[in-house]
Design a protein around this motif. Sequence first.
Motif, PDB file in Angstrom:
ATOM      1  N   SER A 177     -14.684 -62.095 -17.140  1.00 48.64           N
ATOM      2  CA  SER A 177     -14.451 -61.878 -19.032  1.00 48.64           C
ATOM      3  C   SER A 177     -12.885 -62.195 -19.056  1.00 48.64           C
ATOM      4  CB  SER A 177     -15.564 -61.350 -19.303  1.00 48.64           C
ATOM      5  OG  SER A 177     -14.727 -59.949 -19.190  1.00 48.64           O
ATOM      6  N   SER A 179     -10.248 -62.023 -22.696  1.00 48.25           N
ATOM      7  CA  SER A 179     -10.025 -62.845 -24.313  1.00 48.25           C
ATOM      8  C   SER A 179      -9.523 -63.210 -24.821  1.00 48.25           C
ATOM      9  CB  SER A 179      -9.701 -61.268 -24.794  1.00 48.25           C
ATOM     10  OG  SER A 179     -11.424 -60.426 -25.111  1.00 48.25           O
ATOM     11  N   ASN A 181      -6.625 -65.102 -28.741  1.00 48.81           N
ATOM     12  CA  ASN A 181      -6.621 -64.258 -29.839  1.00 48.81           C
ATOM     13  C   ASN A 181      -5.900 -65.601 -30.391  1.00 48.81           C
ATOM     14  OD1 ASN A 181      -6.089 -62.604 -31.988  1.00 48.81           O
ATOM     15  ND2 ASN A 181      -4.369 -61.907 -31.434  1.00 48.81           N
ATOM     16  N   GLY A 237     -11.601 -63.400 -29.253  1.00 52.88           N
ATOM     17  CA  GLY A 237     -12.416 -62.603 -28.717  1.00 52.88           C
ATOM     18  C   GLY A 237     -13.095 -62.855 -27.280  1.00 52.88           C
ATOM     19  N   ASN A 238     -14.071 -62.081 -26.967  1.00 53.98           N
ATOM     20  CA  ASN A 238     -14.148 -61.929 -25.594  1.00 53.98           C
ATOM     21  C   ASN A 238     -15.310 -63.017 -25.892  1.00 53.98           C
ATOM     22  OD1 ASN A 238     -14.424 -60.397 -22.797  1.00 53.98           O
ATOM     23  ND2 ASN A 238     -16.481 -60.999 -23.515  1.00 53.98           N
TER      24      ASN A 238
END
Length: 287
Positions: A177, A179, A181, A237-238
């Motif tokens: 996983s 993230s 931005n 986001g993730n």
Amino acid sequence: MACPANTGFMPANGCGEAILLETQQASNFLFKVFLNTHFLGSGQGSSHSQDGVDILSPSFNFTQDQLHDGDNVLTVIHDSTGMNQDYDINDEHKTPRGIRGYRLLGDNGIDFDTWKVAGNFGGENAPDTVRGPYNEGGWWFERAGAHLPGFDASLWNTSCTPYQGRLTPGVTVYRTSFSLNIPHDADIPLAFDLELDNAQPHRVLIYVNGWQFGRFISSLGPQTSFPVPEGILNHRGNNEVLVSLWALNSGGARLKKLELNKRGTFSSSKTATVSLVKAPNWKDLRA
């Protein structure tokens, strides 16, 4: 899609010498054969024809030391690459896929006991109606929902990576996983780029937030870049990504590169925020 089939056959004493399989496939098909934990061999289709339909494979030989006292298990991992489209007058779109014939070779008359087919989760009543029936197949990780957002992989081995790969035939699944931005007003298309580290044949599936967005077949062509649009990929986001690495031969397989890269940074009229496509997670579909 890929669909394992298992069989337990008769006791080891006088159990035969080889296994013969008759399979019907599409172009670029693949199947691999294991007896217990021993790799017996594989077969691949052509990337430019469908001569692989109705193949009677060479026999897969095995030795007595590969057998157990009692039940033995033959496993066939099978990727038919799908059905034909209905565009011809000969109804070839109705041709079946999979194992059509089989024989345990030997002079003792012993045959297979039972066959078990592991298809997609839920069969014709698959619960993921958003991503649709073509999104996942019969792999263990798909049936368990490991490709879905929210899957608990805390017990998985964290010391391995696709760059290490595997040294033997079979399938290894990797999950990660990250993230992002990226500014709301930025128009930055992104894609996953991969590169093989050796010449061994292999296959790769890439899932992004539960969506299948990459399918690489090393014998088929140069498709090594898989764009993923904003809305599937969360730009703010993730993100959860699963990659399966299928090594076809005894030399194994590993990746030299697996990167998320931008295809450019553009000034455009984009003003609205792109939201994620609403789709169920692991808890919704498997819990």
